[in-house]
Design an enzyme around this catalytic site. Structure first.
Site, PDB file in Angstrom:
ATOM      1  N   ASP A 340       0.847  -1.198   0.000  1.00 31.45           N
ATOM      2  CA  ASP A 340       0.000   0.000   0.000  1.00 31.45           C
ATOM      3  C   ASP A 340       0.882   1.246   0.000  1.00 31.45           C
ATOM      4  O   ASP A 340       2.099   1.174  -0.131  1.00 31.45           O
ATOM      5  CB  ASP A 340      -0.934  -0.013   1.205  1.00 31.45           C
ATOM      6  CG  ASP A 340      -0.170   0.054   2.515  1.00 31.45           C
ATOM      7  OD1 ASP A 340      -0.659   0.702   3.449  1.00 31.45           O
ATOM      8  OD2 ASP A 340       0.922  -0.538   2.598  1.00 31.45           O
ATOM      9  N   HIS A 672       2.158  -8.938  -3.432  1.00 37.06           N
ATOM     10  CA  HIS A 672       1.113  -7.936  -3.236  1.00 37.06           C
ATOM     11  C   HIS A 672       1.701  -6.529  -3.248  1.00 37.06           C
ATOM     12  O   HIS A 672       2.467  -6.155  -2.358  1.00 37.06           O
ATOM     13  CB  HIS A 672       0.422  -8.217  -1.896  1.00 37.06           C
ATOM     14  CG  HIS A 672      -0.712  -7.304  -1.570  1.00 37.06           C
ATOM     15  ND1 HIS A 672      -1.956  -7.457  -2.121  1.00 37.06           N
ATOM     16  CD2 HIS A 672      -0.797  -6.231  -0.741  1.00 37.06           C
ATOM     17  CE1 HIS A 672      -2.766  -6.529  -1.640  1.00 37.06           C
ATOM     18  NE2 HIS A 672      -2.085  -5.770  -0.816  1.00 37.06           N
ATOM     19  N   ASP A 723       1.451 -17.600  -4.345  1.00 43.05           N
ATOM     20  CA  ASP A 723       2.100 -16.560  -5.148  1.00 43.05           C
ATOM     21  C   ASP A 723       1.040 -15.867  -5.988  1.00 43.05           C
ATOM     22  O   ASP A 723       0.914 -16.095  -7.185  1.00 43.05           O
ATOM     23  CB  ASP A 723       3.189 -17.165  -6.033  1.00 43.05           C
ATOM     24  CG  ASP A 723       3.927 -16.082  -6.817  1.00 43.05           C
ATOM     25  OD1 ASP A 723       3.921 -14.918  -6.361  1.00 43.05           O
ATOM     26  OD2 ASP A 723       4.500 -16.388  -7.875  1.00 43.05           O
ATOM     27  N   GLU A 732       2.684 -10.580   0.667  1.00 40.83           N
ATOM     28  CA  GLU A 732       3.001  -9.157   0.703  1.00 40.83           C
ATOM     29  C   GLU A 732       4.520  -8.967   0.704  1.00 40.83           C
ATOM     30  O   GLU A 732       5.283  -9.866   1.067  1.00 40.83           O
ATOM     31  CB  GLU A 732       2.398  -8.515   1.953  1.00 40.83           C
ATOM     32  CG  GLU A 732       2.466  -7.005   1.939  1.00 40.83           C
ATOM     33  CD  GLU A 732       1.683  -6.390   3.097  1.00 40.83           C
ATOM     34  OE1 GLU A 732       1.218  -5.264   2.956  1.00 40.83           O
ATOM     35  OE2 GLU A 732       1.568  -7.056   4.134  1.00 40.83           O
TER      36      GLU A 732
END
Length: 865
Positions: A340, A672, A723, A732
């Site tokens: 993020d 991610h 994955d 992540e």
């Protein structure tokens, strides 16, 4: 950190459980979708206002606008769909798009928190594409919403037909593709290091293993050791050892019982590229600066994120969450934490500390080469400024951490805000410069404040030789933060503060107090910090500093303080120093034993095989302890355990998976991340080489991760990994996972030379001190024992105790804290092969002190005489 309701489709775990069902049962199950063929018009289907729908030739079609930021900015959906926990469903639809796109297929709550029971990413092309997904609901959702999220891309015409959702489905049993049963380090092995592997086999008796060269010839052979069932994977395994193979080369393989491993290399320079790539990760994830193609390549270049350039709201003038404060701060810069766009002080703290420790190790460890981290060695835009590149990178984060400090005159002055991120979660994919959301400062916390105190104290001693003003700023920030934390020792982050970013709550900050005190004492030598260190309940407590089930982490930082005290010259007495070093080696002994005992060789053995979120980072942090113990003692058992840990991360594991992008034949490539999102958008890149995935997470399927819920129910602990870009609980990537990877890659690259005894030293230092009351006279001789001329030369070392350099001769000296550098005068700037230079100085000191332990000539370690 994680984003609610986002996932995709790929996989990697064993033992997913199917809910019993039959095709007949599914046919008999009621249809959950109303008007799925659109014969009755558009009702009850709905769409976002920017994409009104109409029926065209029996299909529901929408003109999708371009330029939206998130997939959910454009949605076609139907609400009021009943979903029962434990029931298995099949959702199918046919779709086409005039411009290819990836549909985010969702079955989820219609209102916050939008918990998804199905979340996949499904490519749709210009032709009619039939999408079929099965799932087992983890929660009851009486009024669920079926959504096709199609925003975040180019303008297109999207059409939908034949939508059906029925219960009674039987999802296929998930069996991961683990490739060959012969598991090795897919990158390779150091010539002089241990070489071992694992083979999955039901054989009750030993098997023959054979090492083959690239040309097919046999290089070595032997028999396996039967290990039985590995509890972490529930696989029956044997192990094998081929350490006698020392011949450098590429394309080696191991054959066992007709099966062949992935190819690997035997080379001394194996980890040179990984050192560079793992450190480049931090530049890639900088906030507030353009990422230059010249440094990372065209596919990874991007504009600066969060500088206030539309659509960004920016980080240069950020308000607090409502009710938290009435001021605004410039908190630009720093590193994006993970997938993020959040920036967290407690995650950034441990990360920048480990980068600085990677550099500081080159000042204290005999075989660590500072030149490999020096100016011009790494991919940073500041190269060429006379500062080691790794310190340039660390400074980008340190500047941000200091900006997070509450200004003087405000309530809680000197404390540090816990984090800054978007007001709500952002979707995948989303490049940071395209993020339109408001950024918010979250409340200060004691943990964040002590992270600032610890890292800024370390910063003060390391940057002093290069930028005294910045070093002074760091020390003032550290001391101010320490004093503020003393006044507010229990201001804890709210565990419920997890909208838009991770909560990173920590209910025990005694470890942060110990770490901060250790760094401040090491930097300043002040009695108050010494008292705080020695009086801490954590001091010399191996079970708390280096826990058996997992030691150092962002929430358990006490071990960082112990590593600093054990390695960096400070004011501890000889007995106190011996005690803290004994604590470090006791922790390393524990991890080395785990590595020897485990069938896959990793130095990590959590109780009940409870592999935690980010288990790979725990493996790496245990390897940091082992590497430090090896630096302190030279014992091969510690380095062997580090190398076996690298084997695990790079392919010798139950999934036959290299968890590091770009390293190994079967490497992770869909971690991610908002920008490195090729799986969701083919125009975007895969994660950059050198990015380590979080790894197996035993509780992933119950964490809200929809991919894990679909694939990983009932998986064996070490198999609980996917994955897939949507699996934030297993896949992540974060700064605090890549930081120990960078430390270990640097350590292993140094180890590739064979250790201090095998390194071809090109200099020799004779250091002779002659004590007298209140000081000493020191003479130094530096000899060039290599084949090349050295000009100009620079000799650096750390001065133990409280010694200060006074009168000097025959060299130019600089002392910054304990760091001393001697440089030539005009007449002795050149050291020809076989030549020597002599110089000297006087010291003043309140007490007798030992001689320095390590000398580096132009960043390379010298032999001491």
């Amino acid at each position: 950190m994680r984003v609610l309701g986002l996932s995709a489709a790929a996989l990697l775990c064993a033992g997913a459980l199917a809910v019993p069902g039959t095709a007949a049962a599914q046919d008999a199950a009621p249809e959950q979708i109303v008007n799925g063929d659109f014969s009755a018009g558009t009702a009850p289907w709905w769409s976002t206002a920017n994409a009104p729908v109409a029926v065209d030739a029996g299909r529901l079609c929408a003109e999708v606008p371009g330029g939206t930021a998130n997939a959910w900015d454009v949605i076609i959906g139907q609400n009021g769909v009943p979903i029962e926990a434990g029931e298995s469903y099949e959702l199918s639809y046919t779709a086409s798009s005039t411009v290819p796109l990836t549909v985010q297929t969702r079955v989820q709550q219609a209102v916050e928190p939008y918990t998804a029971v199905l979340a996949t990413a499904d490519p749709v092309d210009t032709g009619a594409t039939r999408i079929t997904r099965t799932f087992t609901a983890q929660t009851d959702q009486p009024e669920a919403s079926v959504q096709l999220q199609i925003g975040g891309g180019r303008a297109t015409t999207f059409c939908l037909d034949d939508v059906t959702l029925r219960g009674g489905a039987e999802p296929p049993v998930y069996v991961p593709d683990t490739g060959s049963p012969v598991r090795v380090n897919q990158l390779g092995y150091l010539p002089g290091g241990p070489k071992s592997g694992t083979v999955v086999t039901d054989s009750p008796t030993p098997l023959t293993w054979t090492v083959k060269a690239a040309d097919g010839s046999t290089a070595a052979t032997g028999t396996t050791v039967v290990r039985g069932e590995d509890p972490s994977s529930r696989q029956h395994v044997h192990t094998f050892d081929f350490s006698a193979l020392r011949t450098p080369g590429d394309g080696w393989t191991v054959e066992v019982d007709g099966d062949t491993s992935e190819p690997f290399s035997v080379r001394a320079d194996l980890y040179d590229g990984l050192r560079s790539d793992a450190l480049a990760y931090f530049y890639h994830n900088r906030s507030g600066i353009p990422i230059e193609a010249g440094l990372v390549g065209e596919e990874y270049a991007r504009p600066a994120g969060h500088l206030g350039v539309a659509p960004n709201k920016g980080d240069t003038d950020v308000p607090c969450q409502p009710g938290v404060c009435d001021y605004r701060l410039d908190v630009s810069g720093g590193w994006y934490d993970a997938g993020d766009h959040g920036k967290y002080v407690v995650n950034g703290g441990i990360s920048v500390a480990q980068l600085m420790s990677s550099y500081e190790r080159t000042l204290t460890a005999d075989d660590a080469e500072s030149a490999e981290l020096g100016d011009g060695a790494l991919r940073v835009p500041e190269r060429g400024n006379g500062v080691p590149d790794i310190l340039d990178e660390a400074r980008w984060e340190m500047d941000f951490l200091i900006r997070m400090q509450v200004p003087q005159g405000e309530p809680l002055a000197g404390m540090a805000h816990h984090k800054v991120h978007d007001a709500a979660w952002t979707g995948l994919p989303l490049r940071p410069d395209l993020d339109p959301q408001q950024r918010e400062l979250h409340p200060p916390s004691t943990a964040a404040t002590l992270n600032l105190a610890a890292t800024a104290a370390q910063c003060a001693r390391l940057y002093a030789p290069y930028d005294a003003a910045f070093a002074g700023r760091c020390l003032r920030a550290a001391e101010t933060a320490w004093d503020a934390a003393q006044l507010h020792p229990d201001l804890l982050a709210d565990p419920a503060d997890g909208t838009g970013g991770g909560a990173y709550s920590d209910g025990d900050v005694s470890d942060e107090f110990y770490w901060a005190a250790a760094e401040l004492f090491t930097t300043t030598g002040e009695a108050a910090y010494r008292t705080a260190v020695l009086s801490s309940d954590l001091h010399d407590d191996v079970d708390r500093l280096f826990a058996a089930g997992g030691g150092i982490s962002w929430g358990s930082t006490g071990g960082l303080g112990a590593l600093t005290l054990a390695t960096v010259p400070n004011g501890l007495s000889a007995g106190e120093l011996a005690a803290v070093r004994s604590t470090v080696t006791a922790g390393a002994d524990r991890y080395a034993a785990q590595s020897r005992d485990q069938a896959y060789g990793l130095p990590y053995a959590p109780k009940d095989e409870d592999y935690v979120w980010g288990s790979n980072s725990q493996v790496l942090n245990n390897m940091v302890v082992l590497a430090t113990a090896h630096d302190l003692t030279g014992k091969a058992a510690y380095q062997d355990a580090v190398l076996r840990g690298a084997d695990y991360l790079l392919g010798r594991n139950p999934l036959n998976q290299s968890y590091v992008t770009g390293y190994g034949e079967r490497d992770s490539e869909n971690q991610h991340h908002r920008f490195w999102a090729h799986q969701y958008d083919a125009t975007l890149p895969h994660p950059a080489p050198g990015s380590v995935a979080g790894g197996p997470n035993l509780t992933a399927s119950a964490s809200g991760d929809p991919v894990a819920a679909e694939k990983l129910v009932g998986c064996a602990p070490a198999m609980c990994y996917v994955d897939d870009i949507g699996s934030w609980a297993t896949n992540e990537i974060t700064v605090n996972w890549n930081a120990p990877l960078a430390f270990i890659a640097s350590y292993l690259d140094d180890a590739g030379d064979g250790g201090p005894a095998a390194v071809a030293r090109t200099c020799r230092v004779t250091y002779a001190s002659h004590p007298w009351n209140g000081g000493s006279t020191v003479t130094v001789r530096v000899e060039n024992t290599g084949p090349d001329t050295v000009s100009p030369w620079s000799l650096a070392w750390l001065m133990p105790g409280e010694q200060r350099v006074g009168h000097t001769w025959s060299a130019a000296f600089a002392q910054h804290g304990r760091t001393v550098t001697a440089r030539p005068l005009e007449w002795n700037r050149t050291l020809a092969p076989g030549a020597a230079v002599d110089f000297g100085f006087n010291t003043s000191a309140p007490a007798a002190s030992p001689d320095p332990g390590t000398f580096k000539l132009n960043g390379r370690a010298c032999t001491q005489f």
